[in-house]
Design a protein around this motif. Sequence first.
Motif, PDB file in Angstrom:
ATOM      1  N   GLU A 114      -5.279  -0.734  -0.865  1.00  0.00           N
ATOM      2  CA  GLU A 114      -5.785  -0.281   0.757  1.00  0.00           C
ATOM      3  C   GLU A 114      -4.320   0.335   0.906  1.00  0.00           C
ATOM      4  O   GLU A 114      -3.382  -0.022   0.543  1.00  0.00           O
ATOM      5  CB  GLU A 114      -4.990  -2.021   1.411  1.00  0.00           C
ATOM      6  CG  GLU A 114      -5.313  -2.001   2.678  1.00  0.00           C
ATOM      7  CD  GLU A 114      -4.893  -3.256   3.514  1.00  0.00           C
ATOM      8  OE1 GLU A 114      -4.970  -3.188   5.236  1.00  0.00           O
ATOM      9  OE2 GLU A 114      -4.519  -4.370   3.257  1.00  0.00           O
ATOM     10  N   ASP A 142      -1.353  -3.734  -3.722  1.00  0.00           N
ATOM     11  CA  ASP A 142      -2.531  -5.152  -3.689  1.00  0.00           C
ATOM     12  C   ASP A 142      -2.622  -5.347  -2.791  1.00  0.00           C
ATOM     13  O   ASP A 142      -2.140  -5.054  -1.726  1.00  0.00           O
ATOM     14  CB  ASP A 142      -2.351  -4.896  -5.541  1.00  0.00           C
ATOM     15  CG  ASP A 142      -0.539  -5.464  -5.131  1.00  0.00           C
ATOM     16  OD1 ASP A 142      -0.555  -5.801  -4.705  1.00  0.00           O
ATOM     17  OD2 ASP A 142      -0.376  -5.745  -6.680  1.00  0.00           O
ATOM     18  N   THR A 143      -3.152  -6.738  -3.091  1.00  0.00           N
ATOM     19  CA  THR A 143      -3.150  -7.933  -1.942  1.00  0.00           C
ATOM     20  C   THR A 143      -1.808  -8.624  -1.767  1.00  0.00           C
ATOM     21  O   THR A 143      -1.726  -8.906  -1.009  1.00  0.00           O
ATOM     22  CB  THR A 143      -4.537  -8.761  -2.812  1.00  0.00           C
ATOM     23  OG1 THR A 143      -4.004  -9.809  -3.987  1.00  0.00           O
ATOM     24  CG2 THR A 143      -5.556  -8.513  -2.659  1.00  0.00           C
ATOM     25  N   GLU A 144      -0.671  -7.904  -2.866  1.00  0.00           N
ATOM     26  CA  GLU A 144       0.951  -8.631  -2.925  1.00  0.00           C
ATOM     27  C   GLU A 144       1.734  -7.909  -2.735  1.00  0.00           C
ATOM     28  O   GLU A 144       2.336  -8.299  -2.340  1.00  0.00           O
ATOM     29  CB  GLU A 144       1.010  -9.282  -4.574  1.00  0.00           C
ATOM     30  CG  GLU A 144       0.110 -10.385  -4.683  1.00  0.00           C
ATOM     31  CD  GLU A 144       0.176 -11.401  -3.805  1.00  0.00           C
ATOM     32  OE1 GLU A 144       1.377 -11.964  -3.595  1.00  0.00           O
ATOM     33  OE2 GLU A 144      -0.998 -11.976  -4.127  1.00  0.00           O
ATOM     34  N   THR A 168     -11.290  -3.839   2.652  1.00  0.00           N
ATOM     35  CA  THR A 168     -10.805  -5.722   2.138  1.00  0.00           C
ATOM     36  C   THR A 168     -11.173  -6.682   3.778  1.00  0.00           C
ATOM     37  O   THR A 168     -11.466  -7.195   3.714  1.00  0.00           O
ATOM     38  CB  THR A 168      -9.619  -5.482   3.349  1.00  0.00           C
ATOM     39  OG1 THR A 168      -9.004  -5.401   4.149  1.00  0.00           O
ATOM     40  CG2 THR A 168      -8.752  -4.162   1.408  1.00  0.00           C
TER      41      THR A 168
END
Length: 169
Positions: free
Chosen positions: A118, A105-107, A157
């Motif tokens: 991603e 995830d984005t974290e 992204t």
Amino acid sequence: PHRGTTPVLGPGRWERTQQRAAERASDTSSLRRVLYGGAPIGRDSLTRCIDVLGDVLVQLYGRFDAAWPVTILDPADHRAMRDGKEEFWGSCGKIAPFIEVMIVDTELNPVAIGTPGEIVIRGEGMTPAAAVADGWCHTNDLVVEGPPTYLRIVGRTDDMINTGAHHVY
């Protein structure tokens, strides 16, 4: 005379190769593999290619500067797709050996199978400039893991658009 056995072609070029072979305008009997990437194969193209060229198609996904290839869709996978294995359609292939892959995830937390995230990669042959934290390389490709270790690209992204192997920002 030299006859190619394993060309690396973009989708438009191998489509033209199989058309010329079907017209008997080109001798493709020396082909052992036709490697391609940059876009998934369409149903009609896949059927024509297998009918004309045989079981030679191999789709590769990845970044040349970052442990390439990341995934491989081999001739048996293409044959299974042609023969009705629906879950492989749109797949960019099975994760290649000798490469580490995480879907995050984005974290940068791993996501559950079936959840978009991603794809980040690391492995031998990585260009040092491509790697970031702990040697991982961001691809900016959003993927979903489907059948065990097979990936399907579902987005980006960033605002890069792939128009048949050409990158437009």
